[in-house]
Design a protein around this motif. Sequence first.
Motif, PDB file in Angstrom:
ATOM      1  N   GLN A 141     -23.228   7.602  -4.813  1.00 35.76           N
ATOM      2  CA  GLN A 141     -23.965   6.754  -3.909  1.00 35.76           C
ATOM      3  C   GLN A 141     -24.529   5.567  -4.933  1.00 35.76           C
ATOM      4  O   GLN A 141     -25.171   4.517  -4.872  1.00 35.76           O
ATOM      5  CB  GLN A 141     -25.275   7.203  -3.789  1.00 35.76           C
ATOM      6  N   CYS A 142     -23.799   5.549  -6.459  1.00 33.03           N
ATOM      7  CA  CYS A 142     -24.251   4.597  -7.424  1.00 33.03           C
ATOM      8  C   CYS A 142     -23.674   3.037  -7.213  1.00 33.03           C
ATOM      9  O   CYS A 142     -22.508   2.942  -6.493  1.00 33.03           O
ATOM     10  CB  CYS A 142     -23.721   4.709  -8.689  1.00 33.03           C
ATOM     11  N   THR A 143     -24.604   2.227  -6.957  1.00 29.45           N
ATOM     12  CA  THR A 143     -24.065   0.638  -6.734  1.00 29.45           C
ATOM     13  C   THR A 143     -24.019  -0.430  -7.877  1.00 29.45           C
ATOM     14  O   THR A 143     -23.861  -1.300  -7.694  1.00 29.45           O
ATOM     15  CB  THR A 143     -24.960   0.175  -5.704  1.00 29.45           C
ATOM     16  N   VAL A 144     -24.066   0.204  -9.123  1.00 32.24           N
ATOM     17  CA  VAL A 144     -23.816  -0.626 -10.187  1.00 32.24           C
ATOM     18  C   VAL A 144     -22.797  -1.448 -10.133  1.00 32.24           C
ATOM     19  O   VAL A 144     -22.580  -2.619 -10.409  1.00 32.24           O
ATOM     20  CB  VAL A 144     -23.926   0.312 -11.538  1.00 32.24           C
ATOM     21  N   LEU A 145     -21.382  -0.797  -9.837  1.00 33.19           N
ATOM     22  CA  LEU A 145     -20.241  -1.631  -9.809  1.00 33.19           C
ATOM     23  C   LEU A 145     -20.122  -2.235  -8.447  1.00 33.19           C
ATOM     24  O   LEU A 145     -19.572  -1.688  -7.664  1.00 33.19           O
ATOM     25  CB  LEU A 145     -19.148  -0.746 -10.051  1.00 33.19           C
ATOM     26  N   THR A 146     -20.610  -3.310  -7.970  1.00 39.41           N
ATOM     27  CA  THR A 146     -20.630  -3.915  -6.842  1.00 39.41           C
ATOM     28  C   THR A 146     -20.171  -5.324  -6.981  1.00 39.41           C
ATOM     29  O   THR A 146     -20.791  -6.051  -7.796  1.00 39.41           O
ATOM     30  CB  THR A 146     -21.842  -3.962  -5.916  1.00 39.41           C
ATOM     31  N   ASP A 147     -19.190  -5.727  -6.390  1.00 34.14           N
ATOM     32  CA  ASP A 147     -18.493  -7.089  -6.633  1.00 34.14           C
ATOM     33  C   ASP A 147     -19.022  -8.154  -5.620  1.00 34.14           C
ATOM     34  O   ASP A 147     -20.102  -7.619  -5.022  1.00 34.14           O
ATOM     35  CB  ASP A 147     -17.197  -7.041  -6.667  1.00 34.14           C
ATOM     36  N   LYS A 148     -18.839  -9.380  -5.930  1.00 31.15           N
ATOM     37  CA  LYS A 148     -19.580 -10.312  -5.007  1.00 31.15           C
ATOM     38  C   LYS A 148     -19.342 -10.362  -3.385  1.00 31.15           C
ATOM     39  O   LYS A 148     -20.060 -10.918  -2.816  1.00 31.15           O
ATOM     40  CB  LYS A 148     -19.143 -11.711  -5.515  1.00 31.15           C
ATOM     41  N   ASN A 149     -18.231  -9.566  -3.348  1.00 30.06           N
ATOM     42  CA  ASN A 149     -17.947  -9.215  -1.908  1.00 30.06           C
ATOM     43  C   ASN A 149     -18.519  -8.200  -1.134  1.00 30.06           C
ATOM     44  O   ASN A 149     -18.386  -7.630   0.016  1.00 30.06           O
ATOM     45  CB  ASN A 149     -16.210  -9.257  -1.599  1.00 30.06           C
ATOM     46  N   GLY A 150     -19.037  -7.386  -1.810  1.00 30.29           N
ATOM     47  CA  GLY A 150     -19.938  -6.033  -1.642  1.00 30.29           C
ATOM     48  C   GLY A 150     -19.271  -4.923  -1.440  1.00 30.29           C
ATOM     49  O   GLY A 150     -19.370  -3.843  -0.980  1.00 30.29           O
ATOM     50  N   LEU A 151     -17.962  -4.934  -2.414  1.00 28.03           N
ATOM     51  CA  LEU A 151     -17.065  -3.790  -2.458  1.00 28.03           C
ATOM     52  C   LEU A 151     -17.838  -3.110  -3.713  1.00 28.03           C
ATOM     53  O   LEU A 151     -18.050  -3.474  -4.770  1.00 28.03           O
ATOM     54  CB  LEU A 151     -15.667  -4.047  -2.955  1.00 28.03           C
ATOM     55  N   VAL A 152     -18.082  -1.420  -3.277  1.00 24.94           N
ATOM     56  CA  VAL A 152     -18.792  -0.689  -4.397  1.00 24.94           C
ATOM     57  C   VAL A 152     -17.789   0.114  -4.640  1.00 24.94           C
ATOM     58  O   VAL A 152     -17.136   0.873  -4.127  1.00 24.94           O
ATOM     59  CB  VAL A 152     -19.837   0.059  -3.683  1.00 24.94           C
ATOM     60  N   ILE A 153     -17.585   0.421  -6.270  1.00 29.45           N
ATOM     61  CA  ILE A 153     -16.924   1.405  -6.719  1.00 29.45           C
ATOM     62  C   ILE A 153     -17.677   2.384  -7.647  1.00 29.45           C
ATOM     63  O   ILE A 153     -18.439   2.179  -8.213  1.00 29.45           O
ATOM     64  CB  ILE A 153     -15.986   0.676  -8.012  1.00 29.45           C
TER      65      ILE A 153
END
Length: 207
Positions: A141-153
């Motif tokens: 559930q970590c959202t640290v890696l979220t790009d400008k389009n909202g894609l979460v890795i």
Amino acid sequence: MAFSPVSALRRTVAITVCFIFLFTIAGCSPQPSETAKPNAADAERETTSLEFTWSDASDCSTCHENAIASFDDTACTASSHADQKADCFSCHADTEGLSEAHKKVTLDSTKKKATLKKTSIANDACISCHDKRELADTTVQCTVLTDKNGLVINPHALPEHEDHESITCSSCHKIHAADGPDEIAPKVCRNCHHADVYECNTCHVEK
């Protein structure tokens, strides 16, 4: 011609004064220093005594003061590994790299707070204690890696890609630094995803 006692006395006094004057001048003239500069042989011996040869028995704290201090700093991840404070080689196992990095080090080096920049920490050093699957489950559930389009890795479950093979645990986890992975990980991604877009084939698309 006979000399009077007074004349003889004057000559004696004059000669005595001259001798005293000469001895005084000699005493005031520059004298060789008792602490003369060392000759070439002495200088060579001194240089040799300052040489340093790294080995796995070396005391890292001699130069790496900051790294050792980080174990007592709660802002650093190292504080969670305080039991390894005296065993640097449990993580820094790259003895060949360490030997190469210390080739030009001398004991009179002024860099008493040196950092390791030329060695790497293998993932095995971390995985031996931290299970990879458990880590991935923990950060699902970590959202640290979220790009400008909202894609979460998920940072512990990166998509399989040849460029991701060079990313290791230590790429994001700098245990001797106060900066945490939340700050470092996005920067690691942006080394390649410079447009802050994680999806591939969206930047340089051929028309």
